[in-house]
Design a protein around this motif. Sequence first.
Motif, PDB file in Angstrom:
ATOM      1  N   GLY A 274       0.800  -1.218   0.000  1.00 28.66           N
ATOM      2  CA  GLY A 274       0.000   0.000   0.000  1.00 28.66           C
ATOM      3  C   GLY A 274       0.829   1.263   0.000  1.00 28.66           C
ATOM      4  O   GLY A 274       0.299   2.370   0.178  1.00 28.66           O
ATOM      5  N   VAL A 275       2.143   1.131  -0.192  1.00 28.66           N
ATOM      6  CA  VAL A 275       3.047   2.278  -0.346  1.00 28.66           C
ATOM      7  C   VAL A 275       3.951   1.994  -1.541  1.00 28.66           C
ATOM      8  O   VAL A 275       4.189   0.832  -1.878  1.00 28.66           O
ATOM      9  CB  VAL A 275       3.902   2.529   0.909  1.00 28.66           C
ATOM     10  N   PRO A 276       4.458   3.042  -2.196  1.00 29.08           N
ATOM     11  CA  PRO A 276       5.330   2.801  -3.345  1.00 29.08           C
ATOM     12  C   PRO A 276       6.574   2.002  -2.968  1.00 29.08           C
ATOM     13  O   PRO A 276       7.166   2.213  -1.905  1.00 29.08           O
ATOM     14  CB  PRO A 276       5.714   4.221  -3.796  1.00 29.08           C
ATOM     15  N   VAL A 277       6.953   1.083  -3.832  1.00 33.14           N
ATOM     16  CA  VAL A 277       8.241   0.392  -3.743  1.00 33.14           C
ATOM     17  C   VAL A 277       8.959   0.701  -5.048  1.00 33.14           C
ATOM     18  O   VAL A 277       8.508   0.287  -6.129  1.00 33.14           O
ATOM     19  CB  VAL A 277       8.082  -1.123  -3.551  1.00 33.14           C
ATOM     20  N   VAL A 278      10.038   1.451  -4.970  1.00 31.02           N
ATOM     21  CA  VAL A 278      10.727   1.946  -6.155  1.00 31.02           C
ATOM     22  C   VAL A 278      12.065   1.231  -6.330  1.00 31.02           C
ATOM     23  O   VAL A 278      13.006   1.486  -5.574  1.00 31.02           O
ATOM     24  CB  VAL A 278      10.967   3.469  -6.064  1.00 31.02           C
ATOM     25  N   PRO A 279      12.180   0.330  -7.291  1.00 25.93           N
ATOM     26  CA  PRO A 279      13.472  -0.312  -7.552  1.00 25.93           C
ATOM     27  C   PRO A 279      14.434   0.715  -8.150  1.00 25.93           C
ATOM     28  O   PRO A 279      14.035   1.534  -8.983  1.00 25.93           O
ATOM     29  CB  PRO A 279      13.149  -1.406  -8.573  1.00 25.93           C
ATOM     30  N   ILE A 280      15.699   0.665  -7.739  1.00 25.58           N
ATOM     31  CA  ILE A 280      16.700   1.577  -8.309  1.00 25.58           C
ATOM     32  C   ILE A 280      17.876   0.764  -8.857  1.00 25.58           C
ATOM     33  O   ILE A 280      18.984   0.830  -8.340  1.00 25.58           O
ATOM     34  CB  ILE A 280      17.174   2.634  -7.291  1.00 25.58           C
ATOM     35  N   PRO A 281      17.636  -0.014  -9.922  1.00 28.22           N
ATOM     36  CA  PRO A 281      18.731  -0.797 -10.485  1.00 28.22           C
ATOM     37  C   PRO A 281      19.840   0.104 -11.004  1.00 28.22           C
ATOM     38  O   PRO A 281      19.584   1.172 -11.567  1.00 28.22           O
ATOM     39  CB  PRO A 281      18.053  -1.556 -11.632  1.00 28.22           C
ATOM     40  N   GLY A 282      21.070  -0.339 -10.808  1.00 24.49           N
ATOM     41  CA  GLY A 282      22.194   0.398 -11.355  1.00 24.49           C
ATOM     42  C   GLY A 282      22.387   0.050 -12.823  1.00 24.49           C
ATOM     43  O   GLY A 282      21.995  -1.017 -13.284  1.00 24.49           O
ATOM     44  N   ALA A 283      22.978   0.961 -13.559  1.00 27.50           N
ATOM     45  CA  ALA A 283      23.285   0.724 -14.966  1.00 27.50           C
ATOM     46  C   ALA A 283      24.432   1.637 -15.357  1.00 27.50           C
ATOM     47  O   ALA A 283      24.516   2.777 -14.889  1.00 27.50           O
ATOM     48  CB  ALA A 283      22.068   0.989 -15.847  1.00 27.50           C
ATOM     49  N   THR A 284      25.306   1.137 -16.206  1.00 26.90           N
ATOM     50  CA  THR A 284      26.439   1.954 -16.648  1.00 26.90           C
ATOM     51  C   THR A 284      26.462   2.136 -18.159  1.00 26.90           C
ATOM     52  O   THR A 284      27.378   2.741 -18.686  1.00 26.90           O
ATOM     53  CB  THR A 284      27.769   1.319 -16.204  1.00 26.90           C
ATOM     54  N   THR A 285      25.444   1.611 -18.834  1.00 29.78           N
ATOM     55  CA  THR A 285      25.341   1.790 -20.280  1.00 29.78           C
ATOM     56  C   THR A 285      23.921   2.189 -20.653  1.00 29.78           C
ATOM     57  O   THR A 285      22.966   1.904 -19.928  1.00 29.78           O
ATOM     58  CB  THR A 285      25.688   0.490 -21.045  1.00 29.78           C
ATOM     59  N   VAL A 286      23.792   2.831 -21.788  1.00 28.78           N
ATOM     60  CA  VAL A 286      22.476   3.235 -22.282  1.00 28.78           C
ATOM     61  C   VAL A 286      21.597   2.011 -22.518  1.00 28.78           C
ATOM     62  O   VAL A 286      20.410   1.992 -22.169  1.00 28.78           O
ATOM     63  CB  VAL A 286      22.625   4.062 -23.568  1.00 28.78           C
ATOM     64  N   THR A 287      22.178   0.977 -23.088  1.00 26.35           N
ATOM     65  CA  THR A 287      21.414  -0.244 -23.376  1.00 26.35           C
ATOM     66  C   THR A 287      20.833  -0.840 -22.109  1.00 26.35           C
ATOM     67  O   THR A 287      19.655  -1.217 -22.054  1.00 26.35           O
ATOM     68  CB  THR A 287      22.299  -1.287 -24.087  1.00 26.35           C
ATOM     69  N   ARG A 288      21.661  -0.920 -21.074  1.00 27.20           N
ATOM     70  CA  ARG A 288      21.208  -1.529 -19.821  1.00 27.20           C
ATOM     71  C   ARG A 288      20.138  -0.694 -19.147  1.00 27.20           C
ATOM     72  O   ARG A 288      19.154  -1.219 -18.619  1.00 27.20           O
ATOM     73  CB  ARG A 288      22.393  -1.736 -18.877  1.00 27.20           C
ATOM     74  N   VAL A 289      20.290   0.625 -19.144  1.00 26.91           N
ATOM     75  CA  VAL A 289      19.290   1.453 -18.471  1.00 26.91           C
ATOM     76  C   VAL A 289      17.956   1.375 -19.200  1.00 26.91           C
ATOM     77  O   VAL A 289      16.881   1.389 -18.571  1.00 26.91           O
ATOM     78  CB  VAL A 289      19.783   2.912 -18.332  1.00 26.91           C
ATOM     79  N   ARG A 290      17.988   1.241 -20.511  1.00 30.71           N
ATOM     80  CA  ARG A 290      16.737   1.108 -21.258  1.00 30.71           C
ATOM     81  C   ARG A 290      16.067  -0.232 -20.970  1.00 30.71           C
ATOM     82  O   ARG A 290      14.836  -0.317 -20.888  1.00 30.71           O
ATOM     83  CB  ARG A 290      17.009   1.274 -22.756  1.00 30.71           C
ATOM     84  N   GLU A 291      16.865  -1.277 -20.837  1.00 25.05           N
ATOM     85  CA  GLU A 291      16.298  -2.579 -20.476  1.00 25.05           C
ATOM     86  C   GLU A 291      15.654  -2.519 -19.095  1.00 25.05           C
ATOM     87  O   GLU A 291      14.529  -2.985 -18.899  1.00 25.05           O
ATOM     88  CB  GLU A 291      17.375  -3.657 -20.493  1.00 25.05           C
ATOM     89  N   ASN A 292      16.356  -1.930 -18.141  1.00 24.45           N
ATOM     90  CA  ASN A 292      15.851  -1.877 -16.766  1.00 24.45           C
ATOM     91  C   ASN A 292      14.555  -1.086 -16.654  1.00 24.45           C
ATOM     92  O   ASN A 292      13.667  -1.438 -15.871  1.00 24.45           O
ATOM     93  CB  ASN A 292      16.904  -1.259 -15.846  1.00 24.45           C
ATOM     94  N   THR A 293      14.454  -0.011 -17.393  1.00 21.88           N
ATOM     95  CA  THR A 293      13.269   0.838 -17.269  1.00 21.88           C
ATOM     96  C   THR A 293      12.083   0.299 -18.060  1.00 21.88           C
ATOM     97  O   THR A 293      10.968   0.793 -17.915  1.00 21.88           O
ATOM     98  CB  THR A 293      13.587   2.274 -17.731  1.00 21.88           C
ATOM     99  N   ALA A 294      12.326  -0.715 -18.862  1.00 19.31           N
ATOM    100  CA  ALA A 294      11.235  -1.355 -19.604  1.00 19.31           C
ATOM    101  C   ALA A 294      10.788  -2.632 -18.894  1.00 19.31           C
ATOM    102  O   ALA A 294      10.422  -3.613 -19.532  1.00 19.31           O
ATOM    103  CB  ALA A 294      11.680  -1.670 -21.030  1.00 19.31           C
ATOM    104  N   ALA A 295      10.802  -2.607 -17.588  1.00 19.25           N
ATOM    105  CA  ALA A 295      10.447  -3.793 -16.805  1.00 19.25           C
ATOM    106  C   ALA A 295       9.042  -4.268 -17.145  1.00 19.25           C
ATOM    107  O   ALA A 295       8.151  -3.479 -17.458  1.00 19.25           O
ATOM    108  CB  ALA A 295      10.538  -3.483 -15.310  1.00 19.25           C
ATOM    109  N   ALA A 296       8.860  -5.570 -17.069  1.00 17.83           N
ATOM    110  CA  ALA A 296       7.574  -6.179 -17.439  1.00 17.83           C
ATOM    111  C   ALA A 296       6.493  -5.864 -16.406  1.00 17.83           C
ATOM    112  O   ALA A 296       6.782  -5.508 -15.267  1.00 17.83           O
ATOM    113  CB  ALA A 296       7.752  -7.688 -17.556  1.00 17.83           C
ATOM    114  N   GLU A 297       5.251  -6.008 -16.839  1.00 18.84           N
ATOM    115  CA  GLU A 297       4.110  -5.955 -15.918  1.00 18.84           C
ATOM    116  C   GLU A 297       3.700  -7.400 -15.657  1.00 18.84           C
ATOM    117  O   GLU A 297       3.319  -8.131 -16.577  1.00 18.84           O
ATOM    118  CB  GLU A 297       2.957  -5.172 -16.533  1.00 18.84           C
ATOM    119  N   LEU A 298       3.780  -7.833 -14.425  1.00 14.98           N
ATOM    120  CA  LEU A 298       3.472  -9.214 -14.085  1.00 14.98           C
ATOM    121  C   LEU A 298       2.000  -9.366 -13.719  1.00 14.98           C
ATOM    122  O   LEU A 298       1.439  -8.543 -12.992  1.00 14.98           O
ATOM    123  CB  LEU A 298       4.346  -9.678 -12.918  1.00 14.98           C
TER     124      LEU A 298
END
Length: 350
Positions: A274-298
């Motif tokens: 009932g409160v936001p849970v915000v994942p903050i994955p690390g990324a050091t490349t553009v490709t990786r950050v785009r993958e992380n932010t396109a997380a699936a909806e389960l």
Amino acid sequence: MSYTIAGKHIGRIGFGMGGFLHAHRQIPVDDAIATMKAALEAGATFWNAGEIYGTPDYNTLHLLNAYFTRYPHDADKVFISVKGCLDLKTAQLFVDKAGVKRSIDNCLRILDGKCRIDLFEAARGGLDVPIEETVGAIAEYVKAGAVGSIGLSECSAASIRRAVAVHPIAAVEIELSLFATDVFGNGVADACAELGIPLIAYSPLGKGILTGQLRKPEDVPEGDYRRFFPRFQPEALEENVKLVDEVKAVAERKGCTVAQVAIAWVAARGKKLGVPVVPIPGATTVTRVRENTAAAELTDGELKEIDGVLEKAEVKGGRAPFGFWSSTNLELLALFTRLCRHLVPLPGTK
């Protein structure tokens, strides 16, 4: 989807900056800035930085200064969370009033007005300093308008309750992933839910295991700190990748990556709490950050399937050597950091 922390909107997935400046690898400034820009463009507007990521002379705050010098108009688009009050080289905490002042003043000096500190948190609580003193010292900067809000990091449920009695707490940062679910059994998640405090989940990819790319010890680069961690030791890693393979099966059915499913599972915890849970994955490349932010909806069924896997799985190895992330193990943290600098294996590891 977006959330609000301390009155400022953020994306549902954030961005951890610590990986830019590991001891074994430093990302060139231009590459780091390109990755940060990609994070913003992908909606990852909660940025987690700190004077503890890097060295006193060059850390993630210097990267923030460089980024906002190049893109000054982005400063109002990003929520900046800053961690301080800990010297990782000596494992000394500076969480008394004088230490907090020294840390925040240093952070403000490095940022040089290029961006605002929207949230400040001491990296750990101190053994000899009451949390009330630490929070009270940060609160002086909030009242003066120099810092936006106060966060807690790696804290107990009791510390959260004591802290809110002094000043509102905007967020609690804790390790949370399919490999680190302690927060649901130690009262921290319950306290946050009761008090309406968002959870910031660092290492949602289990320090890289949940990318699916680390399957054997040799996959961890030479000099990488993870080579010292129990979960990355040969026998433990061999067992732990079995959990990754279970998640991979879900990912393949959805046409996404293991990392995207892992991040989505963490984000979905907010629905239960009932409160936001915000994942903050690390990324050091553009490709990786785009993958992380396109997380699936389960779907509910997929969440139930993964929860069932967790109930049967046994994660091997603690999340850090000797549990040094706890503020009660500062002597061991000092030993660990000294050993890491000399790349000497810890006792009991291979």
